[in-house]
Write a protein that holds these residues in place. Structure first.
Motif: not given
Length: 329
Positions: A137-145, A157-175
Motif C-alpha cells: 500500500a502506498g506504492y504506485n506500480v504497474k503489474v503484469s502477470s 491445479v499446479v501452475a507456474s506464475v511470473e509477475k512483474t512489478y514496475e514502479r510508476t511514481s511515488g515512493p521508490f521501489i525496485w522493479d
C-alpha cells in the motif's frame, strides 16, 4: 498403467510392497495385491489390485486418471481407453490465466482488496497474503502477470506464475519479476483460487534511462550520501562490524543480509579491498535516494569489477543504506 505416465512422482517401499504416487498435494497410496487404496488419506476400493509385469508395477488406469481429475472414456470400436487430458487442462488454463490477469489489474490500480479475491479463503497463508498487500500500500506500480505450465492434479491445479512489478511514481521501489509455483483449489462457487505458492526466484530490473538520470541534489546531502558509501567500504575492508552496520538502515533487507553474512563468517572466508571507481546519484526525492556505483575489489591478488545500485533512506538526519542490488552484466 504406470502412475508416471500421468505425471506422478512414484516411490516404492519394498518392505510393505507399497506404491506411493504424489502430484502437487495429491497423494495416492496402493499396495501390491490389495484392492484397498488411499487418496489423500481417504480409503477407497480398487476394481483390480496393482500387480507386477516384466519388472514394472502396474496400477488401475481409471482409478489413477480420475484421481488426477482427468475423464476416462472407453472406445469400444478401437478397444482403447482414452484420457481427455487436453480439454480439462485447457479449460483450467484459461480460467487461471484470467484469474492472474485480473489480479494484476487490481494490483496496478492499488485495489488490494480486489487482488485478494484471487486467494482461496481457506489458504493456510491467507493472513500472509493480506500482510504482503498491506506492505505494498502506498506504492504506485504497474503489474503484469502470466500463468503457464498448468497441470490438473485431482482437486487441485499446479501452475507456474511470473509477475512483474514496475514502479510508476511515488515512493521508490525496485522493479522486479517474481517467479513461483502455485497450487490452486476451487472455492465454494467452483472457481479456481490460489491456495499456496512456492517462491522460486526474484529478478530485479533497471528501467531504461535510469542510470543516466542526474537529479539536482543539495551539495551537503550529496556529500553525506557518498560519505555513507565510503564508510561502508571502510567497514568491509577493515572487517569492522560496527562501522559497517552503522551505515545500514535498521530493520531493512540489507541489514538482515549483512548481519547474517557476518554471523556466517564472511570476514573469515574473504578479504575485501573495495573502492568506487565512479559513482553518482540517479534518484533523489524526499528522504530517499539511489546511488549508482562502479566498484573494484582487488583483494587476494585478483581484481573484480562490479556495478551496484544502493537504495538509501534518511534516518534521524543520516543517510543509511536500505537495500542493494548487483547489476553487473
Amino acid at each position: 498403467m504406470s502412475c508416471t505416465a500421468l505425471g506422478y512422482k512414484v516411490t516404492w517401499t519394498s518392505a510393505t510392497k507399497q506404491v506411493t504416487g504424489t502430484l502437487a498435494d495429491q497423494k495416492l497410496v496402493m499396495k501390491l495385491g490389495s484392492t484397498i487404496a488411499y487418496v489423500n488419506g481417504q480409503k477407497t476400493k480398487l476394481p483390480i489390485a496393482p500387480y507386477t509385469n516384466a519388472g514394472h508395477t502396474l496400477v488401475p488406469l481409471r482409478f489413477v486418471a480420475e484421481s488426477t481429475g482427468l475423464p476416462v472414456k472407453w472406445d469400444a470400436k478401437a478397444r482403447t481407453i482414452k484420457i481427455d487430458r487436453k480439454t480439462v487442462t485447457d479449460k483450467a488454463s484459461t480460467e487461471i490465466k484470467k484469474l492472474y490477469k485480473n489480479q494484476a489489474t487490481a494490483e496496478s490500480k492499488g485495489d488490494f482488496k480486489g487482488a485478494m479475491t484471487a486467494i482461496h479463503p481457506k489458504s493456510p497463508s491467507y493472513k500472509e497474503y493480506e500482510q504482503s498487500y498491506k506492505e505494498m500500500a502506498g506504492y504506485n506500480v504497474k503489474v503484469s502477470s502470466f500463468a503457464y505450465d498448468v497441470t490438473v492434479a485431482g482437486s487441485s491445479v499446479v501452475a507456474s506464475v511470473e509477475k512483474t512489478y514496475e514502479r510508476t511514481s511515488g515512493p521508490f521501489i525496485w522493479d522486479f519479476t517474481i517467479y513461483y509455483d502455485v497450487i490452486l483449489k476451487k472455492n465454494a462457487s467452483g472457481a479456481w483460487k490460489e491456495y499456496d505458492n512456492t517462491l522460486l526466484d526474484i529478478e530485479y530490473h533497471v528501467p531504461d534511462g535510469f542510470l543516466e538520470q542526474k537529479p539536482v541534489v543539495p551539495e551537503a546531502e550529496q556529500t553525506a550520501m557518498l560519505n555513507t558509501l565510503q564508510t561502508l567500504y571502510k567497514g568491509m575492508n577493515e572487517e569492522d562490524r560496527v562501522t559497517l552496520l552503522s551505515t545500514v538502515y535498521p530493520k531493512s533487507p540489507y541489514f538482515e543480509m549483512m548481519n547474517e553474512a557476518i554471523n556466517a563468517g564472511i570476514f573469515d572466508d574473504l578479504n575485501f579491498h573495495i573502492q568506487a571507481d565512479a559513482s553518482h546519484i540517479v534518484l533523489y526525492q524526499d528522504n530517499e535516494a539511489v546511488i549508482y556505483a562502479e566498484e573494484t575489489d582487488d583483494a587476494d591478488g585478483d581484481t573484480y569489477t562490479s556495478s551496484s545500485l544502493y537504495w538509501l533512506k534518511k534516518n534521524n538526519d543520516h543517510w543509511l543504506i536500505y537495500d542493494l542490488i548487483d547489476i553487473t552484466e
